[in-house]
Enzyme design. Structure first.
Site, PDB file in Angstrom:
ATOM      1  N   LYS A 163       0.781  -0.936 -11.558  1.00  0.00           N
ATOM      2  CA  LYS A 163       0.706  -2.358 -11.197  1.00  0.00           C
ATOM      3  C   LYS A 163       1.004  -2.484  -9.712  1.00  0.00           C
ATOM      4  O   LYS A 163       1.677  -1.652  -9.124  1.00  0.00           O
ATOM      5  CB  LYS A 163       1.763  -3.151 -11.964  1.00  0.00           C
ATOM      6  N   LYS A 164       0.491  -3.588  -9.120  1.00  0.00           N
ATOM      7  CA  LYS A 164       0.692  -3.745  -7.681  1.00  0.00           C
ATOM      8  C   LYS A 164       2.142  -4.031  -7.321  1.00  0.00           C
ATOM      9  O   LYS A 164       2.624  -3.666  -6.293  1.00  0.00           O
ATOM     10  CB  LYS A 164      -0.185  -4.872  -7.163  1.00  0.00           C
ATOM     11  N   ARG A 165       2.822  -4.749  -8.174  1.00  0.00           N
ATOM     12  CA  ARG A 165       4.105  -5.287  -7.750  1.00  0.00           C
ATOM     13  C   ARG A 165       5.317  -4.757  -8.503  1.00  0.00           C
ATOM     14  O   ARG A 165       6.417  -5.171  -8.282  1.00  0.00           O
ATOM     15  CB  ARG A 165       4.100  -6.812  -7.914  1.00  0.00           C
TER      16      ARG A 165
END
Ligand code: GLU
Length: 401
Positions: A260-262
């Protein structure tokens, strides 16, 4: 079309959504596009897919552009670079998307849908209760002109008329990685292409833009494979030939979860830079993932990796990010660097008192530690040993470092 004898000059694109910093999975897609473009002497287009206002993050475009630059990937066209097919931010192409939808509306490939969110939610719940996959049931598909007028100012979306575009029982996609993938044509209902606020939905805007930008090969993550049959129908409605697809398997965290990006423990590209990884180590590692023609045992330039790159031979299984391997590659890379180059790479990680010292001392220091460090940041722990004459770092300086 094969990768060796393309009939058109190759044009690939990296089309990230600006929803956060690039994670390794995004970076891997950028690297694959870059290698393919180098191999085929084609063009790489950067397109920012910012049509989803809810997930938009204003800082990410800059992070994406800087991340690509750091990896040594320079697009030929893109935001801030210009090109024959500008603009390259989808948000600035809304008129084009709307106009195209209007044409499809006239041709009967689309229709206005006045169903409210509440109605659609009921439809969804009913389907779930009956144990069938929820899908739009086509209530507004065949509205007459007077029924449309009777809806007055009611907000509407524009939906794609799947029945009109589909032919046969299957939609077959030829994919360079997955070879032949067939989807049953009844797998999905009429999908929205323009939201009620007039913004375009990904499955539509990406096809319109890929088509208008002359994209010959779409190389992207496997998570988009289920979108592809819808997109193929949009190409059909536009009377355009779909590009060649290549869906690369997803990268997973070391514990097998989706990147995931975050969140998650797997660092994103910017984290890795700050942690002291070199861009060449990362590029080599990403290029080696699932790649039988390159194992990153030696660090090569992107051009050299590209020469042997065969997208058709990439593995189809998901690949786990192996931070130990990445660190090992980084260490090998650092050991192989000349002292001048390594000094420049380590310099940003040294505190001012060291940087103010004699240049020859700094270089001696770099040469002495070269065999002992895995990360550029590891240099910090050797500073007190080599620069005994300098004042010790205070807590604040340590914190900054
Ligand atoms: N914008 C999409 C994403 O970031 C990529 C779409 C595509 O490559 O077609 O996942």
């Amino acid at each position: 079309m094969t990768t060796d004898t393309p009939s058109l000059p190759v044009r690939v694109r990296f089309a990230p959504s600006p929803t956060g910093p690039l994670h390794l999975g995004n970076a891997r897609i950028a690297v694959a596009n870059h290698l393919f473009r180098l191999k085929t002497k084609g063009a790489l287009i950067l397109r920012i897919e910012d049509t989803d206002a809810e997930r938009f993050d204003p800082n990410s475009e800059k992070l994406i552009i800087n991340g690509l630059k750091w990896l040594g990937i320079s697009p030929d066209e893109g935001p801030g670079l210009g090109g024959n097919f500008a603009p390259y931010r989808q948000g600035e192409r809304n008129n084009i998307h709307k106009k195209t939808a209007e044409n499809l509306l006239n041709d009967g490939f689309c229709f206005k849908c006045f169903c409210s969110d509440a109605e659609l939610e009921d439809e969804r719940k009913n389907a779930m209760a009956m144990g069938i996959a929820p899908r739009y049931l086509g209530k507004c598909r065949d509205l007459t002109e007077s029924e449309i007028i009777a809806n007055g100012d009611k907000p509407f979306t524009i939906r794609f008329n799947v029945k009109k575009a589909q032919a046969g029982r299957e939609i077959v996609i030829k994919d360079l990685v997955h070879k032949r993938v067939a989807f049953p044509t009844n797998a999905f209902g009429d999908f929205v292409i323009l939201r009620a606020d007039g913004s375009a939905v990904y499955n539509f805007s990406s096809v319109v833009d890929d088509h208008l930008m002359g994209i010959t090969h779409v190389i992207r993550g496997e998570d988009h494979l289920p979108n592809t049959p819808r997109q193929v129908l949009v190409y059909k409605a536009l009377k355009a030939r779909p590009p060649t697809f290549a869906h690369l398997p997803l990268l997973l965290t070391s514990s097998g979860k989706k990147l995931k990006k975050r969140e998650g423990k797997t660092p994103n590209l910017e984290d890795l830079r700050v942690m002291g990884y070199t861009h060449d180590a990362i590029l080599n590692y990403l290029a080696s993932m699932g790649n039988p023609t390159f194992n990153a045992k030696e660090i090569l330039s992107a051009d050299a990796i590209a020469k042997k790159f065969e997208i058709e031979r990439l593995g189809r299984g998901a690949v786990k990010v192996d931070m130990e391997k990445l660190k090992w590659i980084n260490r090998r890379h650092i050991r192989g660097l000349g002292s001048d180059e390594l000094t420049e790479m380590i310099r940003p990680f040294l505190q001012t008192a060291v940087l103010d010292d004699d240049e020859s001392n700094i270089k001696d220091f770099v040469v002495a530690i070269r065999e002992n460090i895995s990360l550029l940041t590891d240099s910090a722990k050797y500073v007190p040993i080599f620069f005994k004459h300098l004042p010790p770092m205070n807590d604040e300086a340590k914190e900054v470092l």
